[in-house]
Scaffold this active site. Structure first.
Site, PDB file in Angstrom:
ATOM      1  N   LEU A 158      -3.692  -0.049   9.249  1.00 59.91           N
ATOM      2  CA  LEU A 158      -3.008   1.137   9.787  1.00 59.91           C
ATOM      3  C   LEU A 158      -3.425   1.379  11.237  1.00 59.91           C
ATOM      4  O   LEU A 158      -4.550   1.055  11.636  1.00 59.91           O
ATOM      5  CB  LEU A 158      -3.357   2.350   8.922  1.00 59.91           C
ATOM      6  CG  LEU A 158      -2.793   2.265   7.498  1.00 59.91           C
ATOM      7  CD1 LEU A 158      -3.545   3.192   6.555  1.00 59.91           C
ATOM      8  CD2 LEU A 158      -1.300   2.569   7.500  1.00 59.91           C
ATOM      9  N   GLY A 210      -0.312  -2.790  -8.624  1.00 63.50           N
ATOM     10  CA  GLY A 210      -0.332  -1.376  -8.998  1.00 63.50           C
ATOM     11  C   GLY A 210      -1.205  -1.029 -10.186  1.00 63.50           C
ATOM     12  O   GLY A 210      -1.016   0.026 -10.804  1.00 63.50           O
ATOM     13  N   SER A 211      -2.181  -1.872 -10.501  1.00 65.39           N
ATOM     14  CA  SER A 211      -3.007  -1.541 -11.679  1.00 65.39           C
ATOM     15  C   SER A 211      -3.898  -0.325 -11.412  1.00 65.39           C
ATOM     16  O   SER A 211      -4.184   0.449 -12.326  1.00 65.39           O
ATOM     17  CB  SER A 211      -3.847  -2.748 -12.120  1.00 65.39           C
ATOM     18  OG  SER A 211      -4.862  -3.036 -11.201  1.00 65.39           O
ATOM     19  N   MET A 261      -1.849  -3.330   1.461  1.00 69.39           N
ATOM     20  CA  MET A 261      -2.409  -4.457   2.202  1.00 69.39           C
ATOM     21  C   MET A 261      -1.925  -4.499   3.651  1.00 69.39           C
ATOM     22  O   MET A 261      -1.459  -5.519   4.142  1.00 69.39           O
ATOM     23  CB  MET A 261      -2.090  -5.776   1.474  1.00 69.39           C
ATOM     24  CG  MET A 261      -2.619  -5.831   0.059  1.00 69.39           C
ATOM     25  SD  MET A 261      -4.372  -5.399  -0.115  1.00 69.39           S
ATOM     26  CE  MET A 261      -5.127  -6.973   0.205  1.00 69.39           C
ATOM     27  N   HIS A 295     -11.735  -0.475  -2.228  1.00 68.55           N
ATOM     28  CA  HIS A 295     -11.999  -1.821  -1.700  1.00 68.55           C
ATOM     29  C   HIS A 295     -12.856  -2.592  -2.716  1.00 68.55           C
ATOM     30  O   HIS A 295     -13.824  -2.045  -3.248  1.00 68.55           O
ATOM     31  CB  HIS A 295     -12.737  -1.719  -0.358  1.00 68.55           C
ATOM     32  CG  HIS A 295     -13.014  -3.060   0.242  1.00 68.55           C
ATOM     33  ND1 HIS A 295     -12.042  -3.798   0.888  1.00 68.55           N
ATOM     34  CD2 HIS A 295     -14.136  -3.813   0.251  1.00 68.55           C
ATOM     35  CE1 HIS A 295     -12.567  -4.951   1.280  1.00 68.55           C
ATOM     36  NE2 HIS A 295     -13.836  -4.981   0.914  1.00 68.55           N
ATOM     37  N   THR A 313     -11.118   5.370   8.080  1.00 69.34           N
ATOM     38  CA  THR A 313     -11.303   5.683   9.497  1.00 69.34           C
ATOM     39  C   THR A 313     -10.740   4.502  10.302  1.00 69.34           C
ATOM     40  O   THR A 313     -10.367   3.480   9.701  1.00 69.34           O
ATOM     41  CB  THR A 313     -12.807   5.863   9.841  1.00 69.34           C
ATOM     42  OG1 THR A 313     -13.448   4.603   9.665  1.00 69.34           O
ATOM     43  CG2 THR A 313     -13.460   6.934   8.994  1.00 69.34           C
ATOM     44  N   ASN A 328      -9.313   5.054   0.274  1.00 69.19           N
ATOM     45  CA  ASN A 328      -8.942   3.677  -0.077  1.00 69.19           C
ATOM     46  C   ASN A 328      -9.936   3.131  -1.091  1.00 69.19           C
ATOM     47  O   ASN A 328     -11.084   3.567  -1.143  1.00 69.19           O
ATOM     48  CB  ASN A 328      -8.989   2.813   1.195  1.00 69.19           C
ATOM     49  CG  ASN A 328      -8.654   1.353   0.932  1.00 69.19           C
ATOM     50  OD1 ASN A 328      -7.669   1.052   0.245  1.00 69.19           O
ATOM     51  ND2 ASN A 328      -9.459   0.446   1.445  1.00 69.19           N
ATOM     52  N   ASP A 352     -12.253  -0.764   6.575  1.00 70.30           N
ATOM     53  CA  ASP A 352     -13.234  -0.792   5.471  1.00 70.30           C
ATOM     54  C   ASP A 352     -14.585  -0.205   5.901  1.00 70.30           C
ATOM     55  O   ASP A 352     -15.619  -0.535   5.305  1.00 70.30           O
ATOM     56  CB  ASP A 352     -13.431  -2.222   4.929  1.00 70.30           C
ATOM     57  CG  ASP A 352     -12.132  -2.814   4.382  1.00 70.30           C
ATOM     58  OD1 ASP A 352     -11.292  -2.041   3.900  1.00 70.30           O
ATOM     59  OD2 ASP A 352     -11.972  -4.045   4.446  1.00 70.30           O
ATOM     60  N   ARG A 388       3.785  -2.009  14.370  1.00 70.21           N
ATOM     61  CA  ARG A 388       2.947  -1.192  13.491  1.00 70.21           C
ATOM     62  C   ARG A 388       3.132   0.305  13.737  1.00 70.21           C
ATOM     63  O   ARG A 388       3.085   1.099  12.808  1.00 70.21           O
ATOM     64  CB  ARG A 388       1.467  -1.575  13.675  1.00 70.21           C
ATOM     65  CG  ARG A 388       1.157  -2.932  13.083  1.00 70.21           C
ATOM     66  CD  ARG A 388      -0.277  -3.014  12.637  1.00 70.21           C
ATOM     67  NE  ARG A 388      -1.195  -3.161  13.743  1.00 70.21           N
ATOM     68  CZ  ARG A 388      -2.367  -2.574  13.826  1.00 70.21           C
ATOM     69  NH1 ARG A 388      -2.781  -1.772  12.885  1.00 70.21           N
ATOM     70  NH2 ARG A 388      -3.146  -2.779  14.864  1.00 70.21           N
TER      71      ARG A 388
END
Ligand code: GAR
Length: 196
Positions: free
Chosen positions: A94, A15-16, A91, A110, A142, A108, A146, A66
């Protein structure tokens, strides 16, 4: 002045980035309306609670597939009525249905200069490839993992002698500047689009 951009931050671990995002929240920019974690023991969740943020756990181990997980996650997200959903160290892959449902509202971070090094273990792979530059990317999510449109990047010069852990630490420091800056920019664009 329009209300701040309402953000839900979705995490799985440390959570940084959540911490950096939260520390840069401003009433004339964006606010963290809620934090959702896929793990009950995520250190980032403890931070969020200590800050008085509203939190929810949607535990990935409680769902058999999922589609069921993503439905529960969407329900938790929608309860916050967010303008934007920021994945920050989330992590999980989706489902296409979930990603399409939030098209244009799901972003997101990355740890690489996409399109280079999608997936995991980016810092070791960057060192092994001998790249001169490395960094981090904030992008729209999307169905291509990534692979969505890039919103912002931060870069550094690689020292070929550094370890993956050293490189990771330097990239993470960049992430902590990049993510809040991108969010502030998205919030500002929205303010400009608002009727006077
Ligand atoms: C960050 O380095 C983020 O870029 C990465 O996980 C870390 C989370 O750290 N995300 C991914 O690898 C997504 N595929 P944090 O929990 O301390 O923010």
């Amino acid at each position: 002045m329009k209300a701040p951009l309402r953000l839900v931050v979705v995490i799985s671990g440390r959570g940084s980035n959540l911490l950096a995002i939260h520390q840069h929240a401003r009433p004339d920019s964006y606010e963290v309306a809620g934090v959702i974690s896929s793990r009950a023991d995520a250190p980032g969740l403890a931070y969020a609670r200590a800050q008085g943020l509203t939190t929810r756990v949607v535990d990935s181990r409680s769902y058999s597939d999922r589609t069921a997980y993503d439905a529960a996650l969407a329900e938790a997200i929608d309860a916050f009525a967010p303008d934007l959903i920021a994945l920050a160290g989330f992590m999980r892959i989706l489902t296409e249905g979930f990603v399409k449902h939030y098209a244009g509202r799901l972003i997101n971070i990355h740890p690489s200069l996409l399109p280079a090094f999608p997936g995991l273990d980016t810092h070791r792979r960057a060192l092994e490839a001998g790249v001169r530059e490395h960094g981090a990317t904030v992008h729209y999510v999307t169905p291509v993992v990534d692979g969505g449109p890039i919103i912002g990047q931060a870069r550094l010069l690689v020292d070929p002698k550094e370890t993956p852990a050293q490189l990771a630490a330097r990239v993470l420091a960049l992430e902590h500047e990049l993510y809040p800056a991108v969010l502030a920019r998205l919030a500002q664009t929205r303010q400009q689009d608002a009727p006077a």
